[in-house]
Design a protein around this motif. Sequence first.
Motif, PDB file in Angstrom:
ATOM      1  N   TYR A  93      -3.526  -9.760  69.867  1.00 56.10           N
ATOM      2  CA  TYR A  93      -4.647  -8.701  69.924  1.00 56.10           C
ATOM      3  C   TYR A  93      -4.311  -7.680  70.982  1.00 56.10           C
ATOM      4  O   TYR A  93      -4.965  -6.476  70.920  1.00 56.10           O
ATOM      5  N   GLY A  94      -3.700  -7.957  72.076  1.00 63.37           N
ATOM      6  CA  GLY A  94      -3.295  -6.920  73.158  1.00 63.37           C
ATOM      7  C   GLY A  94      -4.429  -7.193  74.305  1.00 63.37           C
ATOM      8  O   GLY A  94      -4.327  -6.640  75.427  1.00 63.37           O
ATOM      9  N   LEU A  95      -5.378  -7.826  73.959  1.00 55.17           N
ATOM     10  CA  LEU A  95      -6.210  -8.368  74.918  1.00 55.17           C
ATOM     11  C   LEU A  95      -6.913  -9.627  74.734  1.00 55.17           C
ATOM     12  O   LEU A  95      -7.104 -10.242  73.571  1.00 55.17           O
ATOM     13  N   ALA A  96      -7.678 -10.516  75.778  1.00 51.47           N
ATOM     14  CA  ALA A  96      -8.110 -11.777  75.594  1.00 51.47           C
ATOM     15  C   ALA A  96      -8.995 -12.021  76.733  1.00 51.47           C
ATOM     16  O   ALA A  96      -8.907 -11.547  77.685  1.00 51.47           O
ATOM     17  N   PHE A  97     -10.498 -12.643  76.353  1.00 53.22           N
ATOM     18  CA  PHE A  97     -11.483 -12.793  77.367  1.00 53.22           C
ATOM     19  C   PHE A  97     -11.404 -14.167  77.749  1.00 53.22           C
ATOM     20  O   PHE A  97     -11.599 -14.992  76.888  1.00 53.22           O
ATOM     21  N   LEU A  98     -11.731 -14.233  79.002  1.00 53.55           N
ATOM     22  CA  LEU A  98     -11.934 -15.399  79.512  1.00 53.55           C
ATOM     23  C   LEU A  98     -13.496 -15.530  80.077  1.00 53.55           C
ATOM     24  O   LEU A  98     -13.688 -14.507  80.894  1.00 53.55           O
ATOM     25  N   PHE A  99     -14.355 -16.558  80.022  1.00 56.36           N
ATOM     26  CA  PHE A  99     -15.517 -16.506  80.780  1.00 56.36           C
ATOM     27  C   PHE A  99     -15.690 -17.722  81.545  1.00 56.36           C
ATOM     28  O   PHE A  99     -15.106 -18.825  81.387  1.00 56.36           O
ATOM     29  N   ASN A 100     -16.852 -17.548  82.316  1.00 58.14           N
ATOM     30  CA  ASN A 100     -16.797 -18.920  83.393  1.00 58.14           C
ATOM     31  C   ASN A 100     -15.741 -19.114  84.024  1.00 58.14           C
ATOM     32  O   ASN A 100     -15.587 -20.313  84.717  1.00 58.14           O
ATOM     33  N   THR A 101     -15.192 -18.041  84.716  1.00 54.52           N
ATOM     34  CA  THR A 101     -14.169 -18.264  85.827  1.00 54.52           C
ATOM     35  C   THR A 101     -14.793 -18.402  87.286  1.00 54.52           C
ATOM     36  O   THR A 101     -15.955 -17.826  87.224  1.00 54.52           O
ATOM     37  N   PRO A 102     -14.043 -18.813  88.094  1.00 55.50           N
ATOM     38  CA  PRO A 102     -14.704 -18.910  89.526  1.00 55.50           C
ATOM     39  C   PRO A 102     -14.932 -17.311  89.826  1.00 55.50           C
ATOM     40  O   PRO A 102     -14.216 -16.425  89.357  1.00 55.50           O
ATOM     41  N   GLN A 103     -15.832 -17.079  90.607  1.00 54.23           N
ATOM     42  CA  GLN A 103     -16.361 -15.902  90.763  1.00 54.23           C
ATOM     43  C   GLN A 103     -16.363 -15.357  92.686  1.00 54.23           C
ATOM     44  O   GLN A 103     -16.830 -14.211  92.645  1.00 54.23           O
ATOM     45  N   GLU A 104     -15.846 -15.787  93.262  1.00 58.47           N
ATOM     46  CA  GLU A 104     -15.577 -15.538  94.822  1.00 58.47           C
ATOM     47  C   GLU A 104     -14.478 -14.282  94.716  1.00 58.47           C
ATOM     48  O   GLU A 104     -13.570 -14.547  93.983  1.00 58.47           O
ATOM     49  N   PRO A 105     -14.259 -13.670  95.784  1.00 62.34           N
ATOM     50  CA  PRO A 105     -13.228 -12.699  96.061  1.00 62.34           C
ATOM     51  C   PRO A 105     -11.901 -13.617  96.277  1.00 62.34           C
ATOM     52  O   PRO A 105     -12.094 -14.850  96.742  1.00 62.34           O
ATOM     53  N   ASP A 106     -11.322 -12.893  95.876  1.00 65.99           N
ATOM     54  CA  ASP A 106      -9.702 -13.526  95.814  1.00 65.99           C
ATOM     55  C   ASP A 106      -9.522 -14.781  94.991  1.00 65.99           C
ATOM     56  O   ASP A 106      -8.592 -15.515  94.833  1.00 65.99           O
ATOM     57  N   ASP A 107     -10.473 -15.028  94.176  1.00 67.10           N
ATOM     58  CA  ASP A 107     -10.367 -16.371  93.309  1.00 67.10           C
ATOM     59  C   ASP A 107      -9.332 -16.091  92.054  1.00 67.10           C
ATOM     60  O   ASP A 107      -8.805 -17.040  91.774  1.00 67.10           O
ATOM     61  N   LEU A 108      -9.051 -14.772  91.834  1.00 66.13           N
ATOM     62  CA  LEU A 108      -8.187 -14.392  90.609  1.00 66.13           C
ATOM     63  C   LEU A 108      -7.003 -15.255  91.053  1.00 66.13           C
ATOM     64  O   LEU A 108      -6.039 -15.747  90.260  1.00 66.13           O
ATOM     65  N   LEU A 109      -6.356 -15.118  92.472  1.00 58.79           N
ATOM     66  CA  LEU A 109      -5.135 -15.592  92.677  1.00 58.79           C
ATOM     67  C   LEU A 109      -5.045 -17.445  92.268  1.00 58.79           C
ATOM     68  O   LEU A 109      -4.067 -17.713  91.885  1.00 58.79           O
ATOM     69  N   LYS A 110      -6.204 -17.818  92.708  1.00 55.75           N
ATOM     70  CA  LYS A 110      -6.198 -19.405  92.377  1.00 55.75           C
ATOM     71  C   LYS A 110      -6.500 -19.506  90.775  1.00 55.75           C
ATOM     72  O   LYS A 110      -5.895 -20.400  90.427  1.00 55.75           O
ATOM     73  N   ILE A 111      -7.087 -18.640  90.013  1.00 57.93           N
ATOM     74  CA  ILE A 111      -7.114 -18.852  88.727  1.00 57.93           C
ATOM     75  C   ILE A 111      -5.709 -18.743  87.949  1.00 57.93           C
ATOM     76  O   ILE A 111      -5.337 -19.642  87.257  1.00 57.93           O
ATOM     77  N   LEU A 112      -4.787 -17.924  88.425  1.00 54.85           N
ATOM     78  CA  LEU A 112      -3.573 -17.836  88.024  1.00 54.85           C
ATOM     79  C   LEU A 112      -2.822 -18.865  88.448  1.00 54.85           C
ATOM     80  O   LEU A 112      -2.096 -19.427  87.678  1.00 54.85           O
ATOM     81  N   TYR A 113      -2.918 -19.505  89.454  1.00 56.27           N
ATOM     82  CA  TYR A 113      -2.347 -20.619  90.128  1.00 56.27           C
ATOM     83  C   TYR A 113      -2.748 -21.985  89.196  1.00 56.27           C
ATOM     84  O   TYR A 113      -1.774 -22.610  88.719  1.00 56.27           O
ATOM     85  N   ASN A 114      -3.841 -22.083  89.008  1.00 54.16           N
ATOM     86  CA  ASN A 114      -4.567 -22.999  88.144  1.00 54.16           C
ATOM     87  C   ASN A 114      -3.991 -23.028  86.649  1.00 54.16           C
ATOM     88  O   ASN A 114      -3.514 -23.883  86.133  1.00 54.16           O
ATOM     89  N   LEU A 115      -3.609 -21.774  86.292  1.00 55.49           N
ATOM     90  CA  LEU A 115      -3.117 -21.713  84.926  1.00 55.49           C
ATOM     91  C   LEU A 115      -1.728 -21.451  84.787  1.00 55.49           C
ATOM     92  O   LEU A 115      -1.116 -21.525  83.591  1.00 55.49           O
ATOM     93  N   LYS A 116      -1.290 -21.496  85.851  1.00 55.89           N
ATOM     94  CA  LYS A 116       0.248 -21.642  86.104  1.00 55.89           C
ATOM     95  C   LYS A 116       1.083 -20.322  85.549  1.00 55.89           C
ATOM     96  O   LYS A 116       2.079 -20.320  84.798  1.00 55.89           O
ATOM     97  N   ILE A 117       0.314 -19.411  85.646  1.00 57.51           N
ATOM     98  CA  ILE A 117       1.013 -18.236  85.221  1.00 57.51           C
ATOM     99  C   ILE A 117       1.331 -17.114  86.264  1.00 57.51           C
ATOM    100  O   ILE A 117       0.489 -16.396  87.051  1.00 57.51           O
ATOM    101  N   THR A 118       2.326 -17.469  86.802  1.00 59.89           N
ATOM    102  CA  THR A 118       2.965 -16.785  88.387  1.00 59.89           C
ATOM    103  C   THR A 118       4.529 -16.377  87.819  1.00 59.89           C
ATOM    104  O   THR A 118       4.897 -17.017  86.981  1.00 59.89           O
TER     105      THR A 118
END
Lengths: 421, 358
Positions: free
Chosen positions: B123-148
């Motif tokens: 579809y060209g986009l996808a939504f995730l909800f209830n992810t961690p919400q602190e600043p810089d958490d995005l990098l942790k999210i990507l690490y957890n998902l192993k998308i690096t």
Amino acid sequence: MLGRLGASLNALSTRFSKNLQVRTNSTAQLTESGMLLDGRQLLHVETRNMCRCEKCLGKHSHTRPNLPFQGSNFPDVRAEEIGRVSDNFVSVRWSDGHEGLIARTFRGDYGPEPLASRVENLTDIIRRRNSEQIFWTGSNPEEQTKFWDWNWVVESSDNTREFLIHYIRYGIGFIKNIPTDLSMEEILHDKMGIVRALRKTVFPDVDIVRYKNNPTNSGYGSGVLPGHIDLCYYNQLPHVQYFISLENTVDGGESFWVDAFSVIKEMQETVPEYVEVLSRIPVPYRYTPPGTGTFQTTIHPIVNFEKLHGDIYQVIENPWNSDIPMFTRMYPEETRSTWWEAYLHYRGLIEDPARWYERKLLGGEFVVLDNWRVYHGRKEFTWKEGQERVVATSYMDWNHMASRIMSTEVGDHVFLEIDQH
Amino acid sequence: AVVSTQSTGRCSDCFGGTSNQPLHTNDYTNIKISHVEGIKDHFLSVSWDDGHSGIVPISETGAYGNGYKRTPSSRYYDLSLRKNAVQTFWDTPTNEVIKRFEYSDVADDSDKLKEFLAHFMQYGLAFLFNTPQEPDDLLKILYNLKITPYWDNMFGILSKVSFQRDPTNQAFNNQRLAAHTDMPYYTQTPSAYFFHCVANELDGGESFWSDTFSAVKHIRDTEPDKYDLLTTILVPFRQYPKEWHMAGRYPTVELMGDDIYRVRDCCFVIDTYQFLRDYDAETRERWWQAYRTLRLLMEDPARTVQQKLGAGDLVLIDNWRVQHGRNAFSVGGAGGRRAMEVAYIEWSHVQNRLLKME
């Protein structure tokens, strides 16, 4: 048309002139399709999208802010009045009521010297126009094999730029006497002023290429590495490639480079039908080393051309990552047979040693390579205890390197001179 | 066929067992098969007239990995190659387009993560909800998902999008951002990015997205002349704030064969001044009409997904296909903030996560 211009000029004294001298001249005239400005025909829509007032072009961003959700390019707006004409700008009022100014010159559009002249002189170079490049074979011309001295390159910003422009023209650049106690990032960012952003791949940001037993990549072996382009299995191949020879005491292991653009150019003149095939038929690539969790695959034609001028733009080819089994499933035999004929001719030219520039890199020598143009390879070497052949290599986006050539110095704000209009 | 069979050889003399790469790259033009032994499992034993005997794969299992490597599903494979046949173009935001995935589900289950990534590619986009919400958490999210790894760029690995006075980029003001794709001036414009909401407490600032592929297909079907212009005319882009300067020119729509492959469209960095020098007025006039047609479709509210993201919401966006924008939002007042973080990623790295075997 003249009546409208006359009306425009009469309105100047109350609306645009602000007690400044107004020049009446033929450099700016409204026309049915837009505006004739200094001999150039501008469309109405273009004039509105070229407004350089601070509402229309962010002072610090040089991009256009606050465009409407709908009609973001002001499609039906027309230039209605021309006002003051100065050296670099023209005042304009449009049918949507907006009053602003458009640039007449590079300087007006992009900022004062040296930025304006840099834009004018270097845009074609950073856009890889073939007219600005020099294709080569072997050591001809000698200029492409020139080794630049590190101390000279980093002595001044202009020297660094000159070296990078040389690199763009030839697709390769060599530096000697690199301090071996500096990291790759220190060399590129701290000393050469290139933005601190290496291209991240499945390999380390700075990959140390040293002989390994049972290598997960042919680059880590000691065998021959035929000429190739790196990482063809990437959807977007890394473009700028840096090599630093840290140590090279093995027997053999000479590096060599080949300018693929000169090969394509020759084929365009002698066998253009082969070039057409190589640019039309995409080839699959694949990289799936066991146990690494890596699975990358994509398809690319071997050569891509730029559409506006027909320039040779990019070559993508690596014989040991091409996915021939998948190729046999993608196309009928006749198509494949045509492709193999063209490809083997091309490959034969790439593998002709007369086209190579060959050198055994010594410790402290640096090479920057255009990975979309110049092949690199390595001759076989024998490794004995105590010997080393160690190369550090990194990749970078083209624009990060090119920005170093085009931009003014760090911290130098370049604001448009609209206040002087 | 002769060249192909020799090039697909899988014996240990020809194919590296630890690299999965051929060990030789020879010109096999004049070599012919001299003898066929027979089939065993996934291979055909063959001898050639150069004296070499080896094995040729007769199945995908045989071809890839010196043995019995399980291959990804063909749907995943085709999605990762961006084939239109397996993509779903959308011109209205259906429930499937805006389907939301729970972060803990995809983080803990590889198959669910692949389903999430496949949805994104479809579809060209996808939504995730209830992810961690602190600043810089995005990098942790990507690490957890192993998308690096991520794509390092002029904004850094992690771009923090919040209001700035004197912004060096339009994203950092509080004004409306028309629908666009990011960074078209890059020679290699980023293919995908994670857009993570850390806080969104101010009035306004709703995000919206629209599918350019659907719009381009509509133009191709109804006004082919305009489609041709969008695929052939090179549009110059330029970005030159303090300290950096990037420029390039590209067609609005790029194809791979007959497939729509990539769209670049960011109206606020089009280098109109350069455009004047590249093309004559008549060509530009026709292009502007074609471009206007595209923009009318992209700017049609009926074709957009619009949401006010909440803290912990994350959107993965195909930057070569889906345009995004933002409504204006208020600043000042009693407090509250609007903080978004963005990480760009190479298509090949997202593909890698979808296709790789554990």
